[in-house]
Design a protein around this motif. Structure first.
Motif, short mmCIF file in Angstrom:
data_model
loop_
_atom_site.label_atom_id
_atom_site.label_comp_id
_atom_site.label_asym_id
_atom_site.label_seq_id
_atom_site.Cartn_x
_atom_site.Cartn_y
_atom_site.Cartn_z
N UNK A 80 0.80 -1.23 0.00
CA UNK A 80 0.00 0.00 0.00
C UNK A 80 0.83 1.28 0.00
N UNK A 81 2.08 1.20 0.42
CA UNK A 81 2.91 2.39 0.52
C UNK A 81 3.40 2.81 -0.87
N UNK A 82 3.18 4.06 -1.24
CA UNK A 82 3.49 4.51 -2.59
C UNK A 82 4.97 4.36 -2.91
N UNK A 83 5.83 4.87 -2.03
CA UNK A 83 7.26 4.82 -2.30
C UNK A 83 7.77 3.39 -2.37
N UNK A 84 7.29 2.54 -1.46
CA UNK A 84 7.75 1.15 -1.46
C UNK A 84 7.28 0.41 -2.70
N UNK A 85 6.03 0.68 -3.13
CA UNK A 85 5.53 0.01 -4.34
C UNK A 85 6.37 0.38 -5.55
N UNK A 86 6.62 1.68 -5.71
CA UNK A 86 7.41 2.13 -6.85
C UNK A 86 8.82 1.56 -6.79
N UNK A 87 9.43 1.58 -5.61
CA UNK A 87 10.80 1.07 -5.46
C UNK A 87 10.88 -0.42 -5.76
N UNK A 88 9.88 -1.18 -5.31
CA UNK A 88 9.88 -2.62 -5.55
C UNK A 88 9.73 -2.92 -7.04
N UNK A 89 8.84 -2.20 -7.70
CA UNK A 89 8.67 -2.40 -9.14
C UNK A 89 9.96 -2.09 -9.89
N UNK A 90 10.60 -1.00 -9.52
CA UNK A 90 11.85 -0.63 -10.19
C UNK A 90 12.94 -1.67 -9.93
N UNK A 91 12.98 -2.21 -8.71
CA UNK A 91 13.94 -3.24 -8.38
C UNK A 91 13.70 -4.50 -9.23
N UNK A 92 12.45 -4.90 -9.33
CA UNK A 92 12.11 -6.10 -10.11
C UNK A 92 12.51 -5.92 -11.57
N UNK A 93 12.23 -4.74 -12.11
CA UNK A 93 12.58 -4.47 -13.50
C UNK A 93 14.09 -4.49 -13.69
N UNK A 94 14.83 -3.89 -12.77
CA UNK A 94 16.28 -3.81 -12.89
C UNK A 94 16.91 -5.20 -12.91
N UNK A 95 16.35 -6.12 -12.11
CA UNK A 95 16.93 -7.46 -11.98
C UNK A 95 16.11 -8.53 -12.70
N UNK A 96 15.24 -8.12 -13.60
CA UNK A 96 14.27 -9.06 -14.18
C UNK A 96 14.91 -10.26 -14.87
#
Length: 273
Positions: free
Chosen positions: A21-37
């Motif tokens: 639910x946290x905006x910053x955490x959601x965005x950071x997690x998505x970016x992390x997943x994309x970076x290491x996809x």
């Protein structure tokens, strides 16, 4: 804590990001997943227990029926902020829609999951750009009510990936291709620095959304081939079955062509708009 790529499974982490639910955490997690996809394992067989809840979202904005969300003139500072907030809300929901496409559907090629993770990361970038713009105006995401309709089609199509591809990227997201240029025209008439910054952000969004709709077109046609279905007739059946929203013109035919709609499809869309 995020698991390391060597041991983590992509779809499970996409679900975790969807639930965050946290905006910053959601965005950071998505970016992390994309970076290491490229390094994640992807479980293409089997699904995950579907949560009973909607995807994770902050306590604000207040969500209302679209009929209860007031429209305001963008020629006032308050109205401009409200308009940009509405676009920001669309982009936030688009993050969750793309994540949903990753975790919910099994038995698809690895490229499918990587495509929709790419979409999620780009939607997260769009959301962040718009949120920074709002913050520069003394506002933030959550300061205005927002409508609930963006998630309705996702819920309707959660049991069938073919219906999802047909009716979310090829229908709802494709409507954004049509709506963005007129919005930019209006914002240029507003002419304030914030309005013109929004025009530039919408240039980025339109460019990326063409790619997102193209991904939807690709996987829709892939699934039609897999099931032995004719794409145009199948789309008409699905649109009727799931009560897809009626198309409104004018159509951005150039963008739709770039996104993979063929001339036969465009002719039908022109007739129905």
């Amino acid at each position: 804590m995020i698991a390391t790529p060597a041991t983590a499974e992509l779809r499970q982490l996409a679900l975790a990001a969807w639930l965050e639910p946290d905006l910053e955490k959601k965005v950071a997690l998505v970016q992390y997943l994309r970076l290491h996809s490229a390094m994640f394992l992807i479980a293409t067989t089997g699904g995950f227990q579907a949560p009973a809840s909607l995807p994770g979202c902050p306590a604000r904005p207040e969500l209302r029926s679209h009929l209860d969300v007031a429209r305001r003139s963008p020629f006032t500072s308050e109205g401009l902020a409200a308009l940009l907030h509405a676009v920001t809300h669309i982009e936030f929901n688009a993050i969750n829609l793309a994540l949903d496409a990753v975790w919910r559907f099994a038995a698809l090629p690895h490229a499918y999951y990587l495509d929709w993770l790419k979409v999620a990361a780009e939607e997260a970038q769009h959301f962040s750009l718009l949120r920074v713009l709002l913050q520069g105006m003394g506002r933030d995401y959550g300061d205005f009510p927002a409508h609930t309709g963006l998630w309705d089609m996702s819920r309707k199509t959660e049991a069938d990936v073919l219906a999802r591809m047909a009716l979310v990227p090829r229908t709802l997201e494709a409507r954004g291709l049509d709506a963005t240029p007129p919005m930019q025209t209006k914002l240029r008439k507003v002419g304030t620095p914030d309005a013109l910054r929004a025009v530039a952000i919408l240039d980025i969004i339109l460019r990326d959304e063409i790619g997102h709709v193209a991904i939807g077109n690709h996987w829709y046609r892939y699934l039609c081939v897999q099931r032995g279905l004719e794409p145009i007739a199948t789309y008409a059946l699905l649109a009727h079955q799931y009560s897809a929203p009626r198309l409104k013109g004018p159509l951005n035919l150039d963008a739709r062509r770039k996104a993979g709609f063929n001339e036969a499809e465009l002719a039908i869309l022109r007739e129905n708009a």
